[in-house]
Design an enzyme around this catalytic site. Structure first.
Site, PDB file in Angstrom:
ATOM      1  N   GLU A 296      34.177  80.392  76.904  1.00 53.01           N
ATOM      2  CA  GLU A 296      34.883  81.159  77.920  1.00 53.01           C
ATOM      3  C   GLU A 296      34.656  82.651  77.695  1.00 53.01           C
ATOM      4  O   GLU A 296      34.259  83.072  76.610  1.00 53.01           O
ATOM      5  CB  GLU A 296      36.377  80.825  77.889  1.00 53.01           C
TER       6      GLU A 296
ATOM      7  N   HIS B 188      40.862  83.788  70.845  1.00 51.64           N
ATOM      8  CA  HIS B 188      40.439  83.608  72.234  1.00 51.64           C
ATOM      9  C   HIS B 188      40.037  84.931  72.881  1.00 51.64           C
ATOM     10  O   HIS B 188      39.896  84.995  74.101  1.00 51.64           O
ATOM     11  CB  HIS B 188      41.566  82.956  73.042  1.00 51.64           C
TER      12      HIS B 188
ATOM     13  N   HIS C  26      34.282  83.274  73.471  1.00 54.96           N
ATOM     14  CA  HIS C  26      34.834  82.413  72.425  1.00 54.96           C
ATOM     15  C   HIS C  26      34.620  80.939  72.749  1.00 54.96           C
ATOM     16  O   HIS C  26      34.403  80.558  73.902  1.00 54.96           O
ATOM     17  CB  HIS C  26      36.331  82.690  72.232  1.00 54.96           C
TER      18      HIS C  26
ATOM     19  N   PHE D 234      45.095  86.751  77.278  1.00 50.29           N
ATOM     20  CA  PHE D 234      46.101  86.031  78.055  1.00 50.29           C
ATOM     21  C   PHE D 234      47.460  86.672  77.799  1.00 50.29           C
ATOM     22  O   PHE D 234      47.789  86.992  76.646  1.00 50.29           O
ATOM     23  CB  PHE D 234      46.114  84.564  77.636  1.00 50.29           C
TER      24      PHE D 234
ATOM     25  N   HIS E  39      42.974  73.366  70.309  1.00 52.79           N
ATOM     26  CA  HIS E  39      43.607  74.253  71.282  1.00 52.79           C
ATOM     27  C   HIS E  39      44.381  73.474  72.349  1.00 52.79           C
ATOM     28  O   HIS E  39      45.409  73.927  72.832  1.00 52.79           O
ATOM     29  CB  HIS E  39      42.534  75.121  71.931  1.00 52.79           C
TER      30      HIS E  39
ATOM     31  N   ASP F 140      36.508  77.328  72.433  1.00 56.19           N
ATOM     32  CA  ASP F 140      37.752  76.600  72.177  1.00 56.19           C
ATOM     33  C   ASP F 140      37.465  75.403  71.284  1.00 56.19           C
ATOM     34  O   ASP F 140      36.445  74.726  71.444  1.00 56.19           O
ATOM     35  CB  ASP F 140      38.362  76.078  73.478  1.00 56.19           C
TER      36      ASP F 140
ATOM     37  N   HIS G  17      40.750  71.237  80.787  1.00 54.48           N
ATOM     38  CA  HIS G  17      40.736  71.113  79.329  1.00 54.48           C
ATOM     39  C   HIS G  17      40.965  69.661  78.903  1.00 54.48           C
ATOM     40  O   HIS G  17      40.379  69.188  77.914  1.00 54.48           O
ATOM     41  CB  HIS G  17      41.809  72.011  78.704  1.00 54.48           C
TER      42      HIS G  17
END
Length: 208
Positions: free
Chosen positions: A172, A48, A52, A18, A58, A54, A160
Site C-alpha cells: 500500500e 504502515h 509498506h 491513518f 494486521h 501488511d 483484507h
C-alpha cells in the site's frame, strides 16, 4: 543499466498516516562533536507509514508477523495497471483491459497524483470481488497507490479478509504517478520485524 522507478513516497514528519496512527518522529541520541564521532538517531513511527507491506497479523489475530513472511511474493514479475480516477472501489471491469496473462504481482494506479502530503478520507480501494478475481488468475501480491486496499471508513475490511483467506500479500501507499502501464520486475522487501503487523518497504520497479 536497466531503468529503475522508485515507487516509494518520502517518509518524514509530514507523511500522512491513518487518523490516530503513529506519525513519523525522529530524535538524536548522539551528534557529531569533538567528543562524539557519529550521529545516531531514534525513530518512532507506524509500520504502515509510506510504502509498506501488511502482514496477516494486521487483519488476523492469529496471522503471521511480517518478519515471518516468505519474501518470494515481494520480488519478481509484476504488471502495473491504470484505473486512474476510479472511486470509491476498483472493479474487475476497470482492470480487464490489461488483465490478460497476468504475472504473479499486480499494482494498480488509481490516482492522477498520489497524495504524499495529506490523508485522503475518500481513498480509492479494491472491491473484494476484484481481489477474488486476481487470486483466481494466479496473482500472489496486489498493490495500490492509496493507503489501503479497503475504504478508509470500512469496519469489516472485506478486501483484507479476501487476501487473508486466499493467502495474498499486499503493498500500500505506492507512488505510481510516473509509471507507464505495463510489465516490470518488482522489488519491495519488508524488514524482518519478528512481531510487527506491517513493515515499511523501499519499493522499486525495474525495467524487464
Amino acid at each position: 543499466m536497466k531503468k529503475l522507478w522508485d515507487i516509494s513516497p518520502p517518509v518524514h514528519a509530514a507523511s500522512p498516516v491513518f487518523p490516530g496512527d503513529t506519525p513519523y518522529a525522529q530524535s538524536w541520541n548522539a551528534e557529531i562533536s569533538p567528543g562524539c564521532p557519529v550521529n545516531v538517531s531514534s525513530l518512532t513511527l507506524s509500520p504502515h507509514i509510506g510504502a509498506h507491506a501488511d502482514a496477516p497479523l494486521h487483519y488476523d489475530p492469529q496471522g503471521a508477523a511480517v518478519g515471518l513472511l516468505d519474501l518470494s511474493a515481494f520480488l519478481g514479475p509484476c504488471r502495473v495497471i491504470h484505473a486512474i480516477g476510479v472511486r470509491p472501489l476498483i472493479h474487475w471491469t476497470h482492470l480487464a483491459h490489461a488483465a490478460h496473462e497476468l504475472p504473479p504481482r499486480v499494482l494498480v494506479r488509481a490516482y492522477t497524483r498520489m497524495p504524499m502530503d495529506q490523508w485522503d478520507d475518500e481513498l480509492p480501494a479494491f472491491a473484494p470481488e476484484t481481489v477474488e478475481r486476481l487470486a483466481d488468475a494466479g496473482v500472489v501480491l496486489i498493490g495500490i497507490d492509496s493507503a489501503s486496499i479497503d475504504p478508509a471508513s470500512s469496519k469489516d475490511l472485506q478486501s483484507h479478509q479476501v487476501i487473508r483467506r486466499r493467502g495474498l500479500r499486499v503493498l500500500e501507499n505506492l507512488v505510481l504517478d510516473e509509471v507507464p502501464e505495463g510489465d516490470y520486475e518488482l522489488i519491495a522487501l519488508p524488514l524482518k520485524l519478528m512481531s510487527a503487523d506491517a513493515s515499511p518497504v523501499r519499493a522499486v520497479l525495474r525495467q524487464l
